[in-house]
Design an enzyme around this catalytic site. Sequence first.
Site, PDB file in Angstrom:
ATOM      1  CD  GLU A   1      -3.128  -0.746   2.204  1.00  0.00           C
ATOM      2  OE1 GLU A   1      -2.942   0.152   3.057  1.00  0.00           O
ATOM      3  OE2 GLU A   1      -4.117  -1.494   2.217  1.00  0.00           O
TER       4      GLU A   1
ATOM      5  CG  ASP B   1      -3.487   8.898   7.437  1.00  0.00           C
ATOM      6  OD1 ASP B   1      -3.603   7.667   7.571  1.00  0.00           O
ATOM      7  OD2 ASP B   1      -3.578   9.474   6.352  1.00  0.00           O
TER       8      ASP B   1
END
Length: 268
Positions: free
Chosen positions: A49, A60
């Site tokens: 990824e 995040d």
Amino acid sequence: MRRIDFRFAELRANGRKALIPFITAGDPSLEATVPVMHALVRAGADVIELGVPFSDPMADGPTIQRSSERALGRGAGLAYVLEAVHEFRREDAATPVVLMGYLNPIEIHGTRRFAEAAVAAGVDGLLLVDLPPEEADETRAIFTEVGLALIALASPTTSEQRLDMLCSTAQGYLYYVSFAGVTGASNLLDTHAASDRLRQLRQRAGAPVVAGFGIKDAASAAAMAVDADGVVVGSALVAALAEADDVRSARERAEAFLAPLRQALDQA
């Protein structure tokens, strides 16, 4: 998309779990991205990824936010990310690459134009954190037409109605977020609760189910993999790479971090 399907079929046939490392494109340096990708494959990565740096990465935690900021400061935009994948493909035609990011850069680029460029570069799938499944039909149709998998996200707070939609339309693999929070918050990881949900999802989904968020080492990877088809490790790896002084150090850190996780998954 076919690379993802083939890889999971291969893993299933051999009774193995997928190890999926996440790194931010352009961090710890522009020059290190592709060498680190190859190092991760050598250490046992099954899928990579690759994070597309974005100025407002809402899903995040601090580690990946800072990583994204550093990468953007070096000029790691969407064009750089696709070029990195293209360069990676010169030596590796087998390992699936999934881009993880946000809608805004892709919409600015133009969804179809981006999708065609991504396939040409060698990208296999996209995980778009801020694309609601109820609004994903048009994007999925474009991606499917060109051969990109639209990877879906599910979490402990996902409604049953939305889960039905995600499971019925899943492509590539379904990414289960093991807790409701941001990346890197490993203190919130509840493997027992996650395992129950993973077992349910694997019975319902039309694609493999992988677990991510909160996986930081060999022990947590092995624990989460018991009831999943694979695990994703991100923040802990990104933090390890942030300490690299040069490309060689980045490669070495990538391999040293990932190899124990591969061993743990294979022995679990």
